[in-house]
Enzyme design. Structure first.
Site, PDB file in Angstrom:
ATOM      1  N   THR A 129       0.824  -1.215   0.000  1.00  0.00           N
ATOM      2  CA  THR A 129       0.000   0.000   0.000  1.00  0.00           C
ATOM      3  C   THR A 129       0.859   1.267   0.000  1.00  0.00           C
ATOM      4  O   THR A 129       0.328   2.373   0.055  1.00  0.00           O
ATOM      5  CB  THR A 129      -0.910   0.015   1.250  1.00  0.00           C
ATOM      6  OG1 THR A 129      -0.086  -0.247   2.399  1.00  0.00           O
ATOM      7  CG2 THR A 129      -1.983  -1.055   1.166  1.00  0.00           C
ATOM      8  N   GLY A 130       2.187   1.089  -0.061  1.00  0.00           N
ATOM      9  CA  GLY A 130       3.098   2.241   0.000  1.00  0.00           C
ATOM     10  C   GLY A 130       3.469   2.776  -1.372  1.00  0.00           C
ATOM     11  O   GLY A 130       3.042   2.255  -2.398  1.00  0.00           O
ATOM     12  N   VAL A 171       6.472   2.821  -2.931  1.00  0.00           N
ATOM     13  CA  VAL A 171       7.271   1.901  -3.752  1.00  0.00           C
ATOM     14  C   VAL A 171       6.430   0.689  -4.146  1.00  0.00           C
ATOM     15  O   VAL A 171       6.496   0.229  -5.289  1.00  0.00           O
ATOM     16  CB  VAL A 171       8.557   1.467  -3.010  1.00  0.00           C
ATOM     17  CG1 VAL A 171       9.323   0.427  -3.812  1.00  0.00           C
ATOM     18  CG2 VAL A 171       9.455   2.673  -2.746  1.00  0.00           C
ATOM     19  N   ARG A 191      21.746  -4.475   3.846  1.00  0.00           N
ATOM     20  CA  ARG A 191      22.687  -4.071   2.782  1.00  0.00           C
ATOM     21  C   ARG A 191      24.153  -4.233   3.147  1.00  0.00           C
ATOM     22  O   ARG A 191      24.965  -4.644   2.327  1.00  0.00           O
ATOM     23  CB  ARG A 191      22.440  -2.608   2.385  1.00  0.00           C
ATOM     24  CG  ARG A 191      21.147  -2.410   1.647  1.00  0.00           C
ATOM     25  CD  ARG A 191      20.990  -0.946   1.296  1.00  0.00           C
ATOM     26  NE  ARG A 191      19.642  -0.674   0.822  1.00  0.00           N
ATOM     27  CZ  ARG A 191      19.023   0.472   1.016  1.00  0.00           C
ATOM     28  NH1 ARG A 191      19.632   1.457   1.669  1.00  0.00           N
ATOM     29  NH2 ARG A 191      17.820   0.651   0.553  1.00  0.00           N
ATOM     30  N   CYS A 226      18.362   4.078  -3.151  1.00  0.00           N
ATOM     31  CA  CYS A 226      18.030   4.696  -4.444  1.00  0.00           C
ATOM     32  C   CYS A 226      19.144   5.604  -4.977  1.00  0.00           C
ATOM     33  O   CYS A 226      19.514   5.539  -6.145  1.00  0.00           O
ATOM     34  CB  CYS A 226      16.721   5.471  -4.319  1.00  0.00           C
ATOM     35  SG  CYS A 226      16.598   6.438  -2.802  1.00  0.00           S
ATOM     36  N   GLN A 244      17.176  15.256  -3.717  1.00  0.00           N
ATOM     37  CA  GLN A 244      16.345  14.062  -3.662  1.00  0.00           C
ATOM     38  C   GLN A 244      14.849  14.339  -3.568  1.00  0.00           C
ATOM     39  O   GLN A 244      14.408  15.191  -2.793  1.00  0.00           O
ATOM     40  CB  GLN A 244      16.777  13.198  -2.470  1.00  0.00           C
ATOM     41  CG  GLN A 244      18.219  12.752  -2.608  1.00  0.00           C
ATOM     42  CD  GLN A 244      18.663  11.721  -1.595  1.00  0.00           C
ATOM     43  OE1 GLN A 244      19.848  11.672  -1.272  1.00  0.00           O
ATOM     44  NE2 GLN A 244      17.787  10.875  -1.098  1.00  0.00           N
ATOM     45  N   LYS A 287      25.114   5.850   3.546  1.00  0.00           N
ATOM     46  CA  LYS A 287      24.701   4.748   2.649  1.00  0.00           C
ATOM     47  C   LYS A 287      25.385   4.922   1.296  1.00  0.00           C
ATOM     48  O   LYS A 287      25.918   3.972   0.720  1.00  0.00           O
ATOM     49  CB  LYS A 287      23.179   4.753   2.448  1.00  0.00           C
ATOM     50  CG  LYS A 287      22.375   4.259   3.637  1.00  0.00           C
ATOM     51  CD  LYS A 287      20.875   4.457   3.362  1.00  0.00           C
ATOM     52  CE  LYS A 287      20.090   4.495   4.649  1.00  0.00           C
ATOM     53  NZ  LYS A 287      18.681   4.923   4.440  1.00  0.00           N
ATOM     54  N   ARG A 307      17.103  17.116   0.480  1.00  0.00           N
ATOM     55  CA  ARG A 307      15.724  16.855   0.053  1.00  0.00           C
ATOM     56  C   ARG A 307      15.176  18.104  -0.619  1.00  0.00           C
ATOM     57  O   ARG A 307      15.318  19.219  -0.079  1.00  0.00           O
ATOM     58  CB  ARG A 307      14.890  16.511   1.284  1.00  0.00           C
ATOM     59  CG  ARG A 307      13.529  15.945   0.979  1.00  0.00           C
ATOM     60  CD  ARG A 307      13.550  14.554   0.422  1.00  0.00           C
ATOM     61  NE  ARG A 307      14.096  13.579   1.352  1.00  0.00           N
ATOM     62  CZ  ARG A 307      14.351  12.314   1.036  1.00  0.00           C
ATOM     63  NH1 ARG A 307      14.129  11.862  -0.184  1.00  0.00           N
ATOM     64  NH2 ARG A 307      14.849  11.494   1.925  1.00  0.00           N
ATOM     65  N   HIS A 364      15.439  11.526  -8.284  1.00  0.00           N
ATOM     66  CA  HIS A 364      16.611  12.087  -7.594  1.00  0.00           C
ATOM     67  C   HIS A 364      17.620  12.579  -8.642  1.00  0.00           C
ATOM     68  O   HIS A 364      17.841  11.913  -9.662  1.00  0.00           O
ATOM     69  CB  HIS A 364      17.327  11.014  -6.773  1.00  0.00           C
ATOM     70  CG  HIS A 364      16.572  10.535  -5.562  1.00  0.00           C
ATOM     71  ND1 HIS A 364      15.394  11.081  -5.127  1.00  0.00           N
ATOM     72  CD2 HIS A 364      16.871   9.536  -4.680  1.00  0.00           C
ATOM     73  CE1 HIS A 364      14.994  10.450  -4.033  1.00  0.00           C
ATOM     74  NE2 HIS A 364      15.864   9.509  -3.748  1.00  0.00           N
TER      75      HIS A 364
HETATM   76  P1  A2P Z   1       0.261   0.209   5.686  1.00  0.00           P
HETATM   77  O1  A2P Z   1      -0.261   1.023   4.547  1.00  0.00           O
HETATM   78  O2  A2P Z   1      -0.669  -0.867   6.089  1.00  0.00           O
HETATM   79  O3  A2P Z   1       0.773   1.044   6.832  1.00  0.00           O
HETATM   80  P2  A2P Z   1       5.262   4.361   2.602  1.00  0.00           P
HETATM   81  O4  A2P Z   1       6.707   4.352   2.951  1.00  0.00           O
HETATM   82  O5  A2P Z   1       4.991   4.831   1.219  1.00  0.00           O
HETATM   83  O6  A2P Z   1       4.441   5.088   3.611  1.00  0.00           O
HETATM   84  O7  A2P Z   1       4.791   2.805   2.646  1.00  0.00           O
HETATM   85  C1  A2P Z   1       5.106   1.925   3.673  1.00  0.00           C
HETATM   86  C2  A2P Z   1       4.520   0.543   3.370  1.00  0.00           C
HETATM   87  O8  A2P Z   1       5.003  -0.364   4.364  1.00  0.00           O
HETATM   88  C3  A2P Z   1       3.015   0.492   3.450  1.00  0.00           C
HETATM   89  O9  A2P Z   1       2.528  -0.478   2.537  1.00  0.00           O
HETATM   90  C4  A2P Z   1       2.785   0.035   4.884  1.00  0.00           C
HETATM   91  O10 A2P Z   1       1.548  -0.612   5.105  1.00  0.00           O
HETATM   92  C5  A2P Z   1       3.896  -0.965   5.020  1.00  0.00           C
HETATM   93  N1  A2P Z   1       4.224  -1.200   6.424  1.00  0.00           N
HETATM   94  C6  A2P Z   1       4.661  -0.308   7.327  1.00  0.00           C
HETATM   95  N2  A2P Z   1       4.861  -0.893   8.536  1.00  0.00           N
HETATM   96  C7  A2P Z   1       4.526  -2.202   8.375  1.00  0.00           C
HETATM   97  C8  A2P Z   1       4.492  -3.325   9.243  1.00  0.00           C
HETATM   98  N3  A2P Z   1       4.865  -3.236  10.515  1.00  0.00           N
HETATM   99  N4  A2P Z   1       4.095  -4.515   8.727  1.00  0.00           N
HETATM  100  C9  A2P Z   1       3.714  -4.614   7.437  1.00  0.00           C
HETATM  101  N5  A2P Z   1       3.726  -3.579   6.564  1.00  0.00           N
HETATM  102  C10 A2P Z   1       4.125  -2.395   7.024  1.00  0.00           C
END
Ligand code: A2P
Length: 339
Positions: free
Chosen positions: A9-10, A12, A97, A126, A153, A205, A226, A233
C-alpha cells in the site's frame, strides 16, 4: 511465479506492481502484503483484484519471491521467516545491505554474484543505484579514486507521508509533517537521521554501499539534500580518476552501459531532469565535462526515477535475473489468484 509485495500500500509498493506488469514478470499469483490496518483492502493488479494479507499469512503461503519495501524493522523481523520457508526475499530497505553475508545487487553491475544460496538479497539505496551505475563503466576503464556527490532528492523517497505534507503545504492546509521543516519552496540538507560523525545515514549509505558494490578503495563523500520534487533524484557528481580520460570515450562508455541513457547536448539544452526521468526505468547522465581545477577529474549530472531504478525496477530486475539463471525453485505449481 507467486510473488508477494510487502509494503503493497506504500509508494514503492504501488510502483512495484506497475513495473512487474510492464516488464512482463511471469506471475501466477500476486500477494499484496501490508500492516494489519490494511488487511482486506484490495489492490488492482492489471484488472485482478488482489486482497491485502498480513505478514504471517504471506509467510504461510510460501511465495516464490517476496519483494519487501516496508521499512527496515519489518525486513529485519520478517525476511528471515520467509527465507526459512524457501521464499527468496529481495529487500528494498537498508536492513541487510551492509551485512557481509548478504549481496547488494545492481543487476547490470554485479548480478553475476547471485547463487541459489542467496535467500535474502539486498536492493541498494536509491541514490546509490544511480550513482554506481554511472560510475561502473568509468571505474572499469580509468579507476575511480574519489567521488564527491551532492544529491537533490525527491520527496517520494520518504513515502506517502511526505507527499501528503507537500500537497498540504501547496494547498495551505495544516497536517502531519514528514520533515522537521516546510518542504515546499525549500531545500532540506537532511535525508534520514544524523549519525555521530555529522553525516546523515543517507550520506553514509552512499559512501558505504558504493564501496561494497564497486570497490572498497573508492573514497566517497556525500551531501544529501531533500528538494520539493516528485519525479526523481538528481546528483551532481565529481569524479577523480587514477588515470587520464578522454571525454568522447567517457560518453561512449556511458552510452554503451546497460541501464544508462546519455542525454548530454548543451547546444540543444539537452540534459536529464526529474520531470524527464519520471516513469522511466533508466538512469540518465548529462552535463559531462572536465573539472578544470584538477587533473583526471570529471563532472556529471545523474538523474533517475528513485521509485523505479532506485527501488522497484532494480528489485524486479533482480527477480528476473534469478528466474533467468534458474535460481528460483517453484515452491508450488498452484495458479490460484489471491482475490
Ligand atoms: P500500511 O499502509 O498498512 O501502513 P510508505 O513508505 O509509502 O508510507 O509505505 C510503507 C509501506 O510499508 C506500506 O505499505 C505500509 O503498510 C507498510 N508497512 C509499514 N509498517 C509495516 C508493518 N509493521 N508490517 C507490514 N507492513 C508495514
Amino acid at each position: 511465479m507467486r510473488v508477494a509485495v510487502v509494503g503493497a500500500t506504500g509508494m514503492v509498493g504501488g510502483i512495484m506492481f506497475k513495473v512487474l506488469r510492464e516488464l512482463n514478470f511471469p506471475i501466477t499469483e500476486i500477494i499484496p502484503v501490508a500492516s494489519e490496518r490494511s488487511v482486506g483492502k484490495t489492490i488492482d493488479f492489471g484488472g485482478i483484484e488482489a486482497k491485502v494479507v498480513g505478514l504471517q499469512t504471506a509467510v504461510d503461503m510460501v511465495p516464490d519471491i517476496a519483494i519487501f519495501s516496508a521499512g527496515g524493522q519489518t525486513s529485519l523481523d520478517w525476511a528471515p521467516k520467509f527465507a526459512e520457508k524457501g521464499t527468496v526475499v529481495i529487500d528494498n530497505s537498508s536492513a541487510w545491505r551492509m551485512d557481509p553475508t548478504k549481496k547488494l545487487i545492481v543487476p547490470e553491475i554485479n548480478g553475476d554474484l547471485l547463487t541459489a544460496d542467496d535467500k535474502i538479497i539486498a536492493n541498494p539505496n536509491c541514490s546509490t543505484i544511480q550513482l554506481v551505475l554511472a560510475l561502473k563503466p568509468l571505474h572499469d576503464k580509468y579507476k575511480v579514486k574519489r567521488v564527491i556527490v551532492s544529491t537533490y532528492q525527491s520527496i517520494t523517497g520518504t513515502g506517502m507521508k511526505a507527499m501528503t505534507q507537500l500537497t498540504n503545504e501547496r494547498n495551505s492546509v495544516s497536517g502531519e509533517m514528514a520533515y522537521h521543516y516546510t518542504i515546499d519552496q525549500n531545500c532540506i540538507p537532511h535525508c534520514d537521521d544524523f549519525t555521530e560523525n555529522g553525516y546523515t545515514k543517507e550520506e553514509m549509505k552512499l559512501t558505504n554501499e558504493t564501496k561494497k558494490i564497486l570497490d572498497p578503495s573508492i573514497n566517497v563523500t556525500a551531501t544529501a539534500v531533500r528538494v520539493p520534487v516528485m519525479g526523481g533524484h538528481s546528483e551532481a557528481v565529481n569524479v577523480e580518476f587514477e588515470n587520464e580520460f578522454d571525454l568522447s570515450e567517457v560518453r561512449s562508455l556511458l552510452h554503451n552501459q546497460a541501464g544508462i541513457t546519455l542525454k548530454d547536448d548543451p547546444t540543444t539544452n539537452s540534459y536529464p531532469m526529474p520531470l524527464y526521468a519520471e516513469g522511466k526505468n533508466d538512469v540518465f547522465v548529462g552535463r559531462i565535462r572536465r573539472d578544470e581545477s584538477q587533473p583526471n577529474t570529471l563532472n556529471m549530472w545523474v538523474v533517475a526515477d528513485n521509485l523505479r531504478k532506485g527501488a522497484a525496477t532494480n528489485a524486479v530486475q533482480i527477480a528476473q535475473l534469478l528466474l533467468d539463471k534458474g535460481l528460483l525453485v517453484h515452491s508450488s505449481t498452484s495458479s490460484v489468484t489471491n482475490s
